[in-house]
Write a protein that holds these residues in place. Sequence first.
Motif, PDB file in Angstrom:
ATOM      1  N   ASP A 739      60.530   0.560  43.627  1.00  0.00           N
ATOM      2  CA  ASP A 739      61.674   1.472  43.700  1.00  0.00           C
ATOM      3  C   ASP A 739      61.802   2.286  42.424  1.00  0.00           C
ATOM      4  O   ASP A 739      62.078   3.498  42.461  1.00  0.00           O
ATOM      5  CB  ASP A 739      62.954   0.679  43.956  1.00  0.00           C
ATOM      6  CG  ASP A 739      62.976   0.055  45.346  1.00  0.00           C
ATOM      7  OD1 ASP A 739      62.237   0.571  46.223  1.00  0.00           O
ATOM      8  OD2 ASP A 739      63.696  -0.937  45.547  1.00  0.00           O
ATOM      9  N   GLY A 740      61.593   1.623  41.290  1.00  0.00           N
ATOM     10  CA  GLY A 740      61.718   2.331  40.024  1.00  0.00           C
ATOM     11  C   GLY A 740      60.677   3.421  39.872  1.00  0.00           C
ATOM     12  O   GLY A 740      60.967   4.513  39.375  1.00  0.00           O
ATOM     13  N   PHE A 741      59.449   3.137  40.309  1.00  0.00           N
ATOM     14  CA  PHE A 741      58.396   4.136  40.173  1.00  0.00           C
ATOM     15  C   PHE A 741      58.632   5.316  41.108  1.00  0.00           C
ATOM     16  O   PHE A 741      58.475   6.475  40.720  1.00  0.00           O
ATOM     17  CB  PHE A 741      57.029   3.502  40.454  1.00  0.00           C
ATOM     18  CG  PHE A 741      55.879   4.413  40.151  1.00  0.00           C
ATOM     19  CD1 PHE A 741      55.423   4.569  38.857  1.00  0.00           C
ATOM     20  CD2 PHE A 741      55.263   5.140  41.160  1.00  0.00           C
ATOM     21  CE1 PHE A 741      54.367   5.423  38.565  1.00  0.00           C
ATOM     22  CE2 PHE A 741      54.210   5.993  40.884  1.00  0.00           C
ATOM     23  CZ  PHE A 741      53.757   6.131  39.581  1.00  0.00           C
ATOM     24  N   LEU A 742      59.038   5.014  42.363  1.00  0.00           N
ATOM     25  CA  LEU A 742      59.269   6.097  43.319  1.00  0.00           C
ATOM     26  C   LEU A 742      60.457   6.953  42.916  1.00  0.00           C
ATOM     27  O   LEU A 742      60.559   8.126  43.311  1.00  0.00           O
ATOM     28  CB  LEU A 742      59.477   5.528  44.722  1.00  0.00           C
ATOM     29  CG  LEU A 742      58.245   4.877  45.369  1.00  0.00           C
ATOM     30  CD1 LEU A 742      58.607   4.306  46.734  1.00  0.00           C
ATOM     31  CD2 LEU A 742      57.109   5.887  45.504  1.00  0.00           C
ATOM     32  N   ALA A 743      61.377   6.387  42.125  1.00  0.00           N
ATOM     33  CA  ALA A 743      62.550   7.147  41.691  1.00  0.00           C
ATOM     34  C   ALA A 743      62.215   8.160  40.600  1.00  0.00           C
ATOM     35  O   ALA A 743      63.001   9.074  40.327  1.00  0.00           O
ATOM     36  CB  ALA A 743      63.630   6.187  41.191  1.00  0.00           C
ATOM     37  N   LEU A 744      61.054   8.012  39.955  1.00  0.00           N
ATOM     38  CA  LEU A 744      60.663   8.940  38.898  1.00  0.00           C
ATOM     39  C   LEU A 744      60.315  10.302  39.481  1.00  0.00           C
ATOM     40  O   LEU A 744      59.752  10.415  40.572  1.00  0.00           O
ATOM     41  CB  LEU A 744      59.449   8.405  38.137  1.00  0.00           C
ATOM     42  CG  LEU A 744      59.619   7.091  37.356  1.00  0.00           C
ATOM     43  CD1 LEU A 744      58.285   6.665  36.762  1.00  0.00           C
ATOM     44  CD2 LEU A 744      60.669   7.245  36.260  1.00  0.00           C
ATOM     45  N   SER A 745      60.648  11.348  38.719  1.00  0.00           N
ATOM     46  CA  SER A 745      60.218  12.689  39.120  1.00  0.00           C
ATOM     47  C   SER A 745      58.724  12.828  38.864  1.00  0.00           C
ATOM     48  O   SER A 745      58.104  11.986  38.202  1.00  0.00           O
ATOM     49  CB  SER A 745      60.978  13.747  38.321  1.00  0.00           C
ATOM     50  OG  SER A 745      60.597  13.675  36.944  1.00  0.00           O
ATOM     51  N   GLU A 746      58.140  13.914  39.359  1.00  0.00           N
ATOM     52  CA  GLU A 746      56.704  14.121  39.176  1.00  0.00           C
ATOM     53  C   GLU A 746      56.349  14.200  37.702  1.00  0.00           C
ATOM     54  O   GLU A 746      55.380  13.595  37.244  1.00  0.00           O
ATOM     55  CB  GLU A 746      56.268  15.397  39.896  1.00  0.00           C
ATOM     56  CG  GLU A 746      54.764  15.650  39.806  1.00  0.00           C
ATOM     57  CD  GLU A 746      54.332  16.873  40.598  1.00  0.00           C
ATOM     58  OE1 GLU A 746      53.211  17.354  40.346  1.00  0.00           O
ATOM     59  OE2 GLU A 746      55.110  17.338  41.451  1.00  0.00           O
ATOM     60  N   SER A 747      57.150  14.933  36.923  1.00  0.00           N
ATOM     61  CA  SER A 747      56.851  15.062  35.495  1.00  0.00           C
ATOM     62  C   SER A 747      57.037  13.735  34.774  1.00  0.00           C
ATOM     63  O   SER A 747      56.295  13.411  33.834  1.00  0.00           O
ATOM     64  CB  SER A 747      57.737  16.134  34.862  1.00  0.00           C
ATOM     65  OG  SER A 747      59.115  15.790  34.983  1.00  0.00           O
ATOM     66  N   GLU A 748      58.014  12.936  35.218  1.00  0.00           N
ATOM     67  CA  GLU A 748      58.224  11.622  34.597  1.00  0.00           C
ATOM     68  C   GLU A 748      57.051  10.689  34.899  1.00  0.00           C
ATOM     69  O   GLU A 748      56.636   9.891  34.046  1.00  0.00           O
ATOM     70  CB  GLU A 748      59.531  11.012  35.094  1.00  0.00           C
ATOM     71  CG  GLU A 748      60.772  11.703  34.535  1.00  0.00           C
ATOM     72  CD  GLU A 748      62.049  11.198  35.172  1.00  0.00           C
ATOM     73  OE1 GLU A 748      63.084  11.191  34.484  1.00  0.00           O
ATOM     74  OE2 GLU A 748      62.013  10.816  36.371  1.00  0.00           O
ATOM     75  N   ARG A 749      56.525  10.781  36.099  1.00  0.00           N
ATOM     76  CA  ARG A 749      55.354   9.958  36.428  1.00  0.00           C
ATOM     77  C   ARG A 749      54.152  10.358  35.560  1.00  0.00           C
ATOM     78  O   ARG A 749      53.424   9.500  35.051  1.00  0.00           O
ATOM     79  CB  ARG A 749      54.984  10.115  37.903  1.00  0.00           C
ATOM     80  CG  ARG A 749      55.991   9.522  38.861  1.00  0.00           C
ATOM     81  CD  ARG A 749      55.488   9.655  40.295  1.00  0.00           C
ATOM     82  NE  ARG A 749      56.528   9.310  41.259  1.00  0.00           N
ATOM     83  CZ  ARG A 749      56.369   9.326  42.575  1.00  0.00           C
ATOM     84  NH1 ARG A 749      55.196   9.679  43.081  1.00  0.00           N
ATOM     85  NH2 ARG A 749      57.363   9.005  43.382  1.00  0.00           N
TER      86      ARG A 749
END
Length: 761
Positions: A739-749
């Motif tokens: 959940d935490g990873f999917l919540a990141l924006s593209e730039s945050e990933r």
Amino acid sequence: MTAPSSMLTFNAGSLLVLSGLPGAGKTRLRQAAQGLPEGAWVSMDELRRQVLGTLNVLNGGRPQTQVRQEANDVVYHMAQAIVAERMRHGLSTVVDATNLTDADRQAWIEHAQAHGAEAVVLIVDTPLDECLRRMSGRTDWVPQSRILEMLEAGASAQGKGDGFERRSVHPYRLLTGGETLCFRPRPVATEQLDVVSDVHGLLDDLLVLLAEAGWQVRDGVLRHADAQRRLLFLGDLVDRGPDSLPLLELVQRSCEAGTAQCLQGNHEAKLLKFVDQAQREGIERWGSWANAETGMNLLKLPEERRQRLLAFMRGLPPYLVHEPAKVAFVHGDVHRFDPFLSLREDLVHGQSGFRQGVDSDALYAAGHRAGLNAYLVIRGHVPPTSEQDCIVSIEAQGYQKGELRLLRFDEFLAARAAGVGVQAAVRQALRVRACSHDQQAHAERQFGLAKALEALTSRKLVRRSLDPSKLLRSYKYAKEVFWLGAWDESPYLIKARGIVLDAAGTVVSNPFDKVFNYGEREVGRDLPDTLPVVEALKLNGFLGIISPHPLKRGELLVHTQGSLDPENAYVRHITELLQPRQRGLLARFFSQRPMTLMLEVLHPQDPHIVEYGPDEHGLYLIGARTLGFEDPELPEDALDPIAEQLALRRPWWRRTTLGEVKRRVRECRDEGSMVRADTATQTSLLKMKSPFYLTTKFLARLSSKNARHLFGNPQDFKKHQDEELYPIVDAVAARFDLDGFLALSESERVRAVRDIIDSQQ
């Protein structure tokens, strides 16, 4: 054609094809024949009787027996099968059929040719009127109408003549029907004979031994100062030693010149089978590496030379005899010998099958005492299994630091005539040459790589793929090696990066060994940033490999790490980018410098992370090495002139330090760098992939579905990824939940993955 004579003599094992009308006198030839073993006479009429029997009919008011013709097709195929089998076993055979034309005779002749047997057409030229007169008085009757139909069919097939060809393109004799056919055991040329044991490719040792016995090579032929003297080789000229084919050609020329005779050994027989299977269906696996080595070398010869050697080996007899002394020469360790009845495979391969504890010489001696074996046998194949007075082996395993032996047969006979025992007479007449060849050591050097890769294939750590001919095989380590961490299972695993071997285990294409990424298996962690290195740009395409084709002179072997199939999409990408001029340049280059070239292939239909423009697509030379599997790669400065010569592109390269490579890779937007030691050989040290490349590649593969897979089962997820992403997978799974990873924006990933990669590098 030769003039008729009352006695016609043929070597046992020959095929005689009778040709003549019904009533010509073929039956009389059978009745008068000598040395005719059981089953040798293959009569079409007898087979017709067996299939449908006979029918009593009236002919001019007189009862006669008519052989029924309604099953002729079945009878013909039966006869063909019988003759084929007898030729395979080396047994004398006479075909009793009309065979009025060469078209009729051809099928029989081909059975003899397939097994190197002598074949002669015997044309019984009795006039038609006389044939009809004889037939009218016989109890087993062929109607006149049927005889005339035979002639009409022959004339129709020929387009001329009366339908009976009284000549042949094959060896033939013209008979009247009053001759006597006689089969005789195959004779040696003379008793002034030097008999040589299994040579197995040890040409240099053979020439020394022969020189001591007065033999020299003159005009490419073995000749003795005494022009009446002859050589007899007991077979197994080939395999194991270093010079099988030169030796085979020398013996062939000497046999053709009449100074030598040679028997067929089991290694020649296996070699014939190897080539036959290789050309018919390919070789996926073969029982003898040494035999496969000779076979592959034979296949690489020009067609004419290869066919001459094959014909020579097929025509080698399985035995010869000296009839006055009742001595037989064979290759194998036989239990029984009869010049008319022994089967070729028993004489060539022996009858013990290398079984432990079988005393084949004692078994032959028992048959001799019982009156079954009439000849004293001199053989090769294996050393003596016991000392007997009726069978002698002169084989002493020269190929394994043993001896090569020569028996002066006339000296042996003289000693026997003087009352010397068989074994003592042999010892008196022997000449020996101690050999240094160590076949076990050679096999380990020559076949060790192939055996190791095959063992890894059976363990599913390596994937093997065959080329369409099934004579070449490439080896590529399996993905499981990465996620199982199995690199230490075998030092040969790093060789399995598309290396290609032929069916004998000879390296024919020798691409890069496996090079690990920086940090993978701790590679590069212990190297200082000040280390002088050679850095080359890592292009983002796929690896193409080109070597000289080992079986097609002047052609190229183009392949990838995983495929030898010319129709494979990636192989086709390589060939599409090869210009016709480059093919010619490569062929000329390989004729002078046989080696493997490694190319980075940038093809417009194969997009990758790094984008390239149309002017950047093409073939880039990134490596080269010669064909010894331990040979080093050529250094970068040696690749530049090769690329220029072959009109290939090159990625940039430079001399720098490891620290400078790290700094460049950290900020670049290409795939990264190949790093080699800055030494004379420039050994490859590692690959260093850029954060840009790794981040883009990792996130491109991380759809929502794949993200659930990663966080649900990271180890299983890695099985489906490239090894360079394994550390990133582990770090992402440890640092985030789904959940935490999917919540990141593209730039945050992107930032999160870049941070992970920076910390790892």
